[in-house]
Design a protein around this motif. Structure first.
Motif, PDB file in Angstrom:
ATOM      1  N   UNK B 608     -52.223 -38.770  94.574  1.00 30.47           N
ATOM      2  CA  UNK B 608     -51.263 -39.768  95.041  1.00 30.47           C
ATOM      3  C   UNK B 608     -50.025 -39.673  94.150  1.00 30.47           C
ATOM      4  N   UNK B 609     -49.320 -38.546  94.274  1.00 32.75           N
ATOM      5  CA  UNK B 609     -48.246 -38.293  93.306  1.00 32.75           C
ATOM      6  C   UNK B 609     -46.984 -39.060  93.635  1.00 32.75           C
ATOM      7  N   UNK B 610     -46.880 -39.538  94.866  1.00 35.11           N
ATOM      8  CA  UNK B 610     -45.635 -40.166  95.256  1.00 35.11           C
ATOM      9  C   UNK B 610     -44.645 -39.161  95.834  1.00 35.11           C
ATOM     10  N   UNK B 611     -44.973 -37.869  95.735  1.00 37.02           N
ATOM     11  CA  UNK B 611     -44.102 -36.846  96.295  1.00 37.02           C
ATOM     12  C   UNK B 611     -44.283 -36.805  97.808  1.00 37.02           C
ATOM     13  N   UNK B 612     -43.228 -37.092  98.557  1.00 42.36           N
ATOM     14  CA  UNK B 612     -43.332 -37.132 100.005  1.00 42.36           C
ATOM     15  C   UNK B 612     -43.757 -35.775 100.544  1.00 42.36           C
ATOM     16  N   UNK B 613     -43.229 -34.716  99.909  1.00 44.58           N
ATOM     17  CA  UNK B 613     -43.548 -33.369 100.369  1.00 44.58           C
ATOM     18  C   UNK B 613     -45.042 -33.097 100.312  1.00 44.58           C
ATOM     19  N   UNK B 614     -45.641 -33.527  99.215  1.00 44.56           N
ATOM     20  CA  UNK B 614     -47.083 -33.316  99.074  1.00 44.56           C
ATOM     21  C   UNK B 614     -47.826 -34.075 100.155  1.00 44.56           C
ATOM     22  N   UNK B 615     -47.368 -35.290 100.434  1.00 43.80           N
ATOM     23  CA  UNK B 615     -48.039 -36.065 101.477  1.00 43.80           C
ATOM     24  C   UNK B 615     -47.955 -35.348 102.820  1.00 43.80           C
ATOM     25  N   UNK B 616     -46.767 -34.827 103.105  1.00 44.59           N
ATOM     26  CA  UNK B 616     -46.603 -34.157 104.397  1.00 44.59           C
ATOM     27  C   UNK B 616     -47.521 -32.947 104.462  1.00 44.59           C
ATOM     28  N   UNK B 617     -47.618 -32.241 103.341  1.00 43.63           N
ATOM     29  CA  UNK B 617     -48.505 -31.076 103.301  1.00 43.63           C
ATOM     30  C   UNK B 617     -49.936 -31.488 103.618  1.00 43.63           C
ATOM     31  N   UNK B 620     -50.316 -32.179 107.265  1.00 46.81           N
ATOM     32  CA  UNK B 620     -50.404 -30.973 108.090  1.00 46.81           C
ATOM     33  C   UNK B 620     -51.783 -30.348 107.948  1.00 46.81           C
ATOM     34  N   UNK B 621     -52.283 -30.319 106.725  1.00 46.34           N
ATOM     35  CA  UNK B 621     -53.624 -29.773 106.519  1.00 46.34           C
ATOM     36  C   UNK B 621     -54.647 -30.587 107.311  1.00 46.34           C
TER      37      UNK B 621
END
Lengths: 166, 633, 110
Positions: B608-617, B620-621
């Motif tokens: 739960x890093x807060x990085x939106x990009x990671x969430x989107x990744x 998608x996964x």
């Protein structure tokens, strides 16, 4: 190879190339321009499918209005410089892989489908003509159409409220 | 005969009503009312039992079916009552003696609070109900319900004065010991059902061919384990002396007259099975005799009036098992009956003495009560004669019948039995002499307080004394009078099946029988005279008992033995489980799960890093996984 | 022309958009990739409408094929509204943190 197929492949290659360039180019302005290219290619497809109304609307709304809005924002804020000084290579690689996987999965699913070989109407058909669409829009879909105007109004108000300096 | 069937349900139902009235209304009822309800319902049950008794006299047997208690594929157990000569005898004993003891209790327990008084009567009624259920059930399952019920009531009544920890421990001990026996009973019933497909007496005894010899021996041994628990035989007898913690009438009713004879009843009921299992019969006879002797030796040195009677009860029960073991079922039932009379009388007389002495139970502090309590004294003396087997008191006939049957089987059994009878005479007259003869050894206040008990207590004593004296005449041996053994005739239908199985029946000649009687009476008389002589001038001495006397006074250290070989190891295992398995194993596991979740969540939290990009990744996964599952799996 | 080619094209465009969203950190380009995905879907809808127009059902019911195209029209309407609000948000964000890099938008973790 018939003429429609030649046109289809030409437009497809153009659309895919422009799409990849949207993602790949460093400068946002170039991305915007390539995106406009994608929209034109898609409009070409619409014409190929005899969906004239949508082809026109696509160009007017997307390529004309929306992309101009993008350009305005980018240029007014002077965002043309590379905004990504340090890139996370792993994350990019992961994104590429997962996007590719998604593509493969979907293509595999399509090839397994029984409907994949169904033929479609190209170049002919009256369903996409302005006359037909307009009749349906103002008869059956008049209420959604009116509601969409409310949506626009609220979007406009929202944009103004958000963009206002507090 | 249909009227019998219509009425038998009343017998257990009446005490149940009494239990409900007393139990639910214990805060409203006055003492008088509680006493009337408690005794009255039992009296009514007695009257119905009497009626039933006359109906079954010709050897009739009736089964009344009420509803299906258990009804599953391949097994049908009805809620059935059976009345036949055997159960009707027990019904009379339970309700008759029970009624007298209820009456006695109204006076004996008079110092209790009205609430507790009603509670006492409620428990007593519940006990009578359970006991009636036990003897009236037409199958082993109903018997087991009663069996458990009387165990429960025994627990409740032993722990009646539950504010005393020792009494509670005694109650728990009784309950646990009984549970051990109950397990044997239960296993036997399961075994029986699995082999014969029924728990009904009639069906089981009709389908004995389905059982192999091994089955019968196993079943009878397990049933006997149940009997040792309920009827206080070796090795499960230690609870009964401790059960004297309860009020004296309870001891008289439950721990002398009725409940402890449940084992006898059960074996007498299953007589056919036992006759077919000679090995078990030998075990029963040996255990019975060993218990009789062991308890008698312990009783020699006890100083608590109730403890003496308790060990005497254990000993007499041993005689009954001896009778069952040698095939004298009638004799055993006969002894149950006479024992119920004189032992109830002894306990009630003892209660009367305790009442007069203001709670004192140590016979070393008594003496000379003869002058102060005439009725108690006379009735007690009669009971002592009866239990010692003096002719023509009731105990003589029943004990003699058992001993004669034992002699037929094996003279050694008879010899040991007579030795036991001698000891019985000795300790009973030791008790009598120390209590009633000589000089008073208690304090002055006690002496001043001495009085005869009220009529509600003495009347039952008188009735029981009469029964103790004449009760034996229903079973006069053939030697004295042809056709004198009415009880045997009466019970003959019940034991007919097993009597038919015994092929050879070599009866004793008359001269032999006279000789046996003569020896046992002479022996008992000698012991009686010796005890009378020795203890009528008993003086208190501070001298410690030594040698065998000390061992006997401490009950052969059986309690200590059980304590060290069973209780302590069990407690040690419990401690081990508590300290090691519970704390390390189970707690460790539970805490480990908690810790693992804690650790895992701390690691997963980093996603739960807060990085939106990671969430989107991730999204998608996730979509990818969904597609794969949906489309390809 | 078989429908699978159009599906393939639309899927390719859509996945390009996905890759863009995943790899780029400039929020304006991410926004454009979202538009790209929307257009891929629009294209697919129109292609399906033409596929249905070729089927016998559509001969009896002329509206069948037109409905999908109207649906695309409404998607465009909504997309236009969405873009205006979205760009306003980006402008706002730029004003506050002087960047359009989404990696600075990690307040979600608190």
């Amino acid at each position: 190879m018939s003429i429609t197929e030649i046109i289809f492949w030409g437009l497809s290659v153009l659309a895919l190339f422009c799409a990849i360039m949207v993602v790949a180019s460093k400068s946002p302005v170039h991305s915007i321009l390539y995106l406009i290219g994608v929209f034109f290619a898609i409009s070409g497809h619409y014409i190929l499918m005899n969906a004239q109304f949508l082809a026109i609307v696509n160009i007017i709304v997307y390529a004309g209005a929306i992309m101009v809005l993008f350009l305005f924002v980018v240029m007014l804020m002077n965002l043309n410089a590379d905004a990504e000084p340090k890139k996370n290579r792993y994350l990019q690689f992961a994104g590429l892989i997962s996007g590719g996987c998604l593509f493969l999965v979907l293509v595999a699913a399509v090839t397994r489908s029984a409907d994949a070989g169904r033929v479609m109407q190209l170049g002919t058909g009256e369903s996409g003509l302005i006359k037909n669409l307009g009749r349906i829009l103002f008869n059956e879909y008049v209420i959604p159409f009116e509601i969409s105007s409310v949506l626009f109004l609220s979007a406009m108000i929202g944009a103004v409220v958000i963009g206002k300096k507090n | 005969m249909s009227n019998v069937l219509q009425l038998v349900w009343l017998i257990p139902a009446l005490p149940l009503i009494g239990f409900l009235l007393n139990g639910l209304g214990r805060k409203m009822l006055s003492k008088t009312m509680a006493g009337i309800v408690g005794s009255g319902t039992v009296l009514l049950a007695f009257l119905v039992s009497l009626y039933v008794f006359f109906q079954v006299k010709g050897g009739n047997s009736h089964v009344a079916h009420y509803f299906n208690f258990i009804n599953i594929e391949g097994l049908k157990i009805g809620f059935d009552f059976q009345v036949d000569p055997l159960s009707s005898i027990f019904l009379l004993i339970i309700t008759g003696v029970g009624f007298l003891i209820h009456v006695y209790s109204t006076s004996y327990m008079h110092e209790e609070d009205p609430k507790d008084f009603a509670k006492y009567f409620a428990h007593l009624n519940l006990f009578v109900f359970s006991m009636l259920l036990l003897v009236m059930g037409a199958n082993y399952v109903i018997m087991f319900i009663g069996w458990e019920g009387v165990g429960l009531c025994s627990y409740l009544l032993i722990g009646y004065w539950f504010k005393n920890t020792n009494y509670n421990n005694a109650a728990k001990k009784a309950f646990i010991m009984n549970r051990i026996g109950d397990l044997g009973f239960l296993l036997a019933v399961f075994w029986l059902i699995s082999k014969t497909g029924s728990a009904d007496y009639h069906e089981v005894f009709a389908n004995l061919s389905k059982l192999t010899t091994r089955d019968i021996t196993g079943i009878t041994l397990l049933l006997f384990v149940g009997a040792t628990g309920k009827s206080a035989q070796i090795p499960l007898y230690t609870w009964l002396p401790d059960a004297m913690a309860g009020p004296t009438p309870v001891s008289a009713l439950i721990h002398a007259a009725t409940m402890v004879t449940a084992g006898i009843y059960m074996i007498a009921r299953s007589n056919v099975l036992y006759t077919m299992a000679p090995a078990t019969q030998t075990v029963v006879a040996v255990v019975g005799l060993a218990t009789a002797i062991l308890a008698a030796t312990i009783a020699l040195k006890q100083n608590d009036i109730k403890k003496v009677l308790a060990y005497s009860t254990v000993s007499q029960l041993g005689y009954m098992f001896l009778g069952l073991g040698v095939g004298a079922f009638t004799g055993a039932v006969f002894h149950v009956m006479t024992h119920a009379f004189f032992k109830a009388l002894l306990f009630l007389g003892g209660g009367s003495v305790i009442h007069a002495m203001g709670g004192e139970q140590d016979i070393r502090n008594m003496g000379g009560l003869k002058k102060h309590m005439r009725i108690t004294h006379i009735t007690f003396l009669l009971a002592c004669f009866a239990i010692a087997g003096m002719p023509p008191f009731s105990g003589f006939f029943s004990k003699d019948e058992i001993l004669a049957a034992a002699y037929e089987k094996n003279p050694v059994l008879w010899g040991i039995g007579v030795a036991g009878a001698m000891m019985t005479a000795f300790y009973m007259f030791r008790l009598y002499a120390m209590t009633f003869l000589g000089n008073f050894r208690g304090t002055h206040e006690q002496e001043h307080h001495l009085h005869e008990s009220p009529a509600a207590m003495t009347l039952p004593l008188i009735v029981l004394a009469i029964l103790s004296v004449i009760g034996g005449f229903i079973g006069v041996p053939e030697v004295f009078m042809h056709g004198g053994h009415r009880l045997e005739e009466f019970l003959a239908p019940v034991f007919a099946q097993s009597n038919a199985l015994i092929k050879e029946h070599h009866a004793l000649s008359h001269s032999q029988e006279y000789m046996l009687m003569g020896i046992s009476v002479a022996a008992a008389l000698a012991a009686l005279a010796f005890a009378w002589n020795k203890f009528s001038k008993y003086r208190k001495s501070d001298k410690e008992e030594a040698g065998l006397g000390k061992v006997l006074e401490n009950k052969w250290y059986v309690d200590e033995l059980y304590d060290s070989i069973i209780v302590k190891p069990v407690l040690a295992i419990g401690k081990y489980f508590n300290n090691v398995v519970e704390k390390r194993g189970i707690d460790g596991f539970v805490n480990g799960v908690g810790r693992a979740v804690n650790y895992g969540s701390r690691q997963i939290r980093l996603l739960q890093s807060g990085q939106v990009g990671a969430y989107v990744l991730m999204m998608v996964l996730g979509i990818l996984v969904f597609f794969i599952v949906q489309l390809f799996l | 022309m078989e429908i699978k080619w159009y599906i393939g094209l639309a899927v390719a465009l859509f996945c390009t958009g996905v890759v863009g969203v995943l790899t780029r950190r400039n929020s304006i380009i991410i926004f454009m990739c979202i538009e790209l995905m929307l257009n891929a879907v629009n294209l697919l809808l129109v292609a399906f409408s033409k596929m249905h127009a070729a089927s016998p059902v559509a001969q009896a019911l002329p509206n069948v094929a037109s409905d999908a195209q109207l649906f695309v029209f409404f998607i465009m309407v909504v997309a236009a509204a969405e873009v205006s609000v979205g760009l306003a948000i980006i402008v706002m964000m730029y004003r506050n943190i002087h960047s359009v890099d989404i990696n600075f938008l990690n307040r979600l973790k608190n």
